[in-house]
Write an enzyme that holds these catalytic residues in place. Structure first.
Site, PDB file in Angstrom:
ATOM      1  CE  LYS A  68       8.357   4.811 -13.013  1.00 22.32           C
ATOM      2  NZ  LYS A  68       8.653   3.412 -13.343  1.00 22.32           N
ATOM      3  CG  ASP A 104       6.716   0.350 -14.943  1.00 22.33           C
ATOM      4  OD1 ASP A 104       6.684   0.740 -16.129  1.00 22.33           O
ATOM      5  OD2 ASP A 104       7.225   1.014 -14.021  1.00 22.33           O
ATOM      6  NE  ARG A 154      23.093  -5.140  -2.903  1.00 21.17           N
ATOM      7  CZ  ARG A 154      23.485  -4.061  -3.554  1.00 21.17           C
ATOM      8  NH1 ARG A 154      24.575  -4.100  -4.302  1.00 21.17           N
ATOM      9  NH2 ARG A 154      22.784  -2.949  -3.495  1.00 21.17           N
TER      10      ARG A 154
HETATM   11  P1  NAP Z   1      15.659   0.147  -7.168  1.00 23.88           P
HETATM   12  O1  NAP Z   1      14.345   0.403  -6.541  1.00 23.88           O
HETATM   13  O2  NAP Z   1      16.781   1.097  -6.968  1.00 23.88           O
HETATM   14  O3  NAP Z   1      16.123  -1.330  -6.694  1.00 23.88           O
HETATM   15  C1  NAP Z   1      17.366  -1.813  -7.062  1.00 23.88           C
HETATM   16  C2  NAP Z   1      17.495  -3.284  -6.660  1.00 23.88           C
HETATM   17  O4  NAP Z   1      18.698  -3.783  -7.253  1.00 23.88           O
HETATM   18  C3  NAP Z   1      17.606  -3.528  -5.162  1.00 23.88           C
HETATM   19  O5  NAP Z   1      16.895  -4.693  -4.846  1.00 23.88           O
HETATM   20  C4  NAP Z   1      19.113  -3.729  -4.955  1.00 23.88           C
HETATM   21  O6  NAP Z   1      19.414  -4.592  -3.877  1.00 23.88           O
HETATM   22  C5  NAP Z   1      19.491  -4.412  -6.244  1.00 23.88           C
HETATM   23  N1  NAP Z   1      20.900  -4.222  -6.625  1.00 23.88           N
HETATM   24  C6  NAP Z   1      21.501  -3.083  -7.017  1.00 23.88           C
HETATM   25  N2  NAP Z   1      22.785  -3.309  -7.338  1.00 23.88           N
HETATM   26  C7  NAP Z   1      22.999  -4.637  -7.152  1.00 23.88           C
HETATM   27  C8  NAP Z   1      24.123  -5.490  -7.319  1.00 23.88           C
HETATM   28  N3  NAP Z   1      25.292  -5.004  -7.757  1.00 23.88           N
HETATM   29  N4  NAP Z   1      23.985  -6.810  -7.060  1.00 23.88           N
HETATM   30  C9  NAP Z   1      22.807  -7.313  -6.613  1.00 23.88           C
HETATM   31  N5  NAP Z   1      21.701  -6.544  -6.432  1.00 23.88           N
HETATM   32  C10 NAP Z   1      21.797  -5.227  -6.689  1.00 23.88           C
HETATM   33  O7  NAP Z   1      15.537   0.028  -8.767  1.00 23.88           O
HETATM   34  P2  NAP Z   1      14.192  -0.307  -9.586  1.00 23.88           P
HETATM   35  O8  NAP Z   1      13.428   0.943  -9.798  1.00 23.88           O
HETATM   36  O9  NAP Z   1      13.531  -1.464  -8.957  1.00 23.88           O
HETATM   37  O10 NAP Z   1      14.789  -0.703 -11.020  1.00 23.88           O
HETATM   38  C11 NAP Z   1      15.473  -1.919 -11.207  1.00 23.88           C
HETATM   39  C12 NAP Z   1      15.880  -2.045 -12.674  1.00 23.88           C
HETATM   40  O11 NAP Z   1      14.730  -2.191 -13.502  1.00 23.88           O
HETATM   41  C13 NAP Z   1      16.638  -0.824 -13.195  1.00 23.88           C
HETATM   42  O12 NAP Z   1      17.734  -1.285 -13.934  1.00 23.88           O
HETATM   43  C14 NAP Z   1      15.646  -0.138 -14.103  1.00 23.88           C
HETATM   44  O13 NAP Z   1      16.297   0.537 -15.174  1.00 23.88           O
HETATM   45  C15 NAP Z   1      14.826  -1.312 -14.611  1.00 23.88           C
HETATM   46  N6  NAP Z   1      13.447  -0.938 -15.027  1.00 23.88           N
HETATM   47  C16 NAP Z   1      13.096  -1.151 -16.326  1.00 23.88           C
HETATM   48  C17 NAP Z   1      11.817  -0.830 -16.757  1.00 23.88           C
HETATM   49  C18 NAP Z   1      11.429  -1.068 -18.191  1.00 23.88           C
HETATM   50  O14 NAP Z   1      10.418  -0.503 -18.651  1.00 23.88           O
HETATM   51  N7  NAP Z   1      12.140  -1.904 -18.921  1.00 23.88           N
HETATM   52  C19 NAP Z   1      10.882  -0.271 -15.865  1.00 23.88           C
HETATM   53  C20 NAP Z   1      11.273  -0.088 -14.524  1.00 23.88           C
HETATM   54  C21 NAP Z   1      12.574  -0.420 -14.118  1.00 23.88           C
HETATM   55  P3  NAP Z   1      19.469  -4.080  -2.347  1.00 23.88           P
HETATM   56  O15 NAP Z   1      18.040  -4.024  -1.874  1.00 23.88           O
HETATM   57  O16 NAP Z   1      20.271  -5.107  -1.649  1.00 23.88           O
HETATM   58  O17 NAP Z   1      20.125  -2.713  -2.377  1.00 23.88           O
END
Ligand code: NAP
Length: 279
Positions: A68, A104, A154
């Site tokens: 992306k 998104d 977190r």
């Molecule tokens: P990302 O950039 O990797 O960010 C992950 C976030 O989750 C960070 O803020 C991280 O905190 C936090 N995190 C991870 N494990 C954790 C835990 N065990 N406890 C508390 N916080 C935790 O991921 P992203 O791209 O933003 O995606 C996030 C989610 O959205 C994913 O599950 C993805 O599949 C979903 N998503 C869905 C769609 C859809 O169309 N439905 C579209 C986009 C994304 P830290 O900063 O402290 O590491």
């Protein structure tokens, strides 16, 4: 010759986008094909695949992880949502130029307000997590009328920095960030969105029951996993309105389809085909 579209990512075999866009094309009578492109793990794989697809007459791409950011960098023009998200999830090839969008956030807003019937206007919204998905969602949530958005993460500093950066682009909405510990003393929220990736590993960010207002919607961006630990915790706190992110996926696809083809598809059949019961 049908117009060609595809989704690019790595890995990509699991993608539901060909099914979704196939249903949209059929329902709207569009003469198009929609394929899968694996951009590979090697450096330069995305750029090569993009160049080949364009050279062979491709009209547009959906872009998923991990490309992306590269998709935005490759674009000649980008929407404000894509620039603020720092990432593009849709590209259009037009007269030798590459245009980028990020749908998104608007997909999330449409799912919440249209499919789930929950109001955002004037409401307090809690977004858990401060990664890419949160970054893309904040401005659309604010422009949908949210009165106040708290980003709780977190790593507290990441949430504060993100909120400070995006607040000037969020109109009248009060946007602030902090750690998960700040939730203990906070007033309750009408919409609580889990935008962490914790559900993917069977985990959940700790959210006190007091964070959910009466009648609140608990929304997990993850989809296809049934009741996630976050949604279970919300139910245990008395929340009866729970949803996963399948509607966000389908609605962002519909936005891209409309941008490419000039016709907005009905999303109900795709939603029905992809929904996994929350039980
Ligand atoms: P990302 O950039 O990797 O960010 C992950 C976030 O989750 C960070 O803020 C991280 O905190 C936090 N995190 C991870 N494990 C954790 C835990 N065990 N406890 C508390 N916080 C935790 O991921 P992203 O791209 O933003 O995606 C996030 C989610 O959205 C994913 O599950 C993805 O599949 C979903 N998503 C869905 C769609 C859809 O169309 N439905 C579209 C986009 C994304 P830290 O900063 O402290 O590491």
């Amino acid at each position: 010759m049908p117009d060609r579209y595809a989704v690019i990512g790595h890995p990509i075999a699991h993608s539901q986008s060909p099914l979704i866009h196939g249903l949209f094309a059929q329902a709207t009578g569009q003469d198009m094909t929609y394929g899968l492109i694996d951009g590979g793990a090697d450096e330069g794989g995305f750029a090569r695949a993009l160049a080949e697809f364009r050279a062979s007459g491709g009209r547009g791409l959906n872009v998923t992880l991990p490309f992306k950011l590269q998709a935005l960098a490759a674009a000649d023009d980008a929407s404000e949502d894509a620039r603020l998200a720092g990432a593009a999830n849709a590209l259009r090839f037009d007269g030798g130029r590459i245009e980028a969008r990020n749908f998104d956030g608007i997909g999330l807003v449409r799912d919440i307000t249209h499919n789930l019937g929950a109001a955002l206007a004037g409401r307090r919204v809690l977004v858990l997590g401060a990664g890419g998905a949160t970054r893309g969602a904040l401005r659309p949530l604010a422009l949908a009328g949210a009165a106040e958005i708290l980003v709780a993460n977190r790593t507290a500093d990441k949430a504060r920095t993100l909120a400070d950066e995006l607040a000037p682009h969020c109109g009248d909405c009060t946007l602030h960030g902090g750690g998960l510990d700040a939730l203990a003393g906070a007033a309750p929220f009408d919409v609580v969105i889990n935008a962490t990736s914790a559900s993917l590993s069977g985990d959940a960010p700790p959210v006190p029951a007091s964070a959910f207002a009466p009648g609140a919607l608990a929304y997990d961006m993850v989809y296809g996993k049934g009741l996630t630990p976050f949604l279970r915790a919300a139910q245990a706190a008395g929340v009866t309105r729970v949803a996963d992110g399948v509607g966000m996926l389908v609605e962002q696809a519909a936005e891209a389809f409309a941008w490419w083809r000039g016709v907005r598809p009905d999303t109900r059949e795709a939603l029905a085909r992809l929904t996994v019961p929350l039980a």
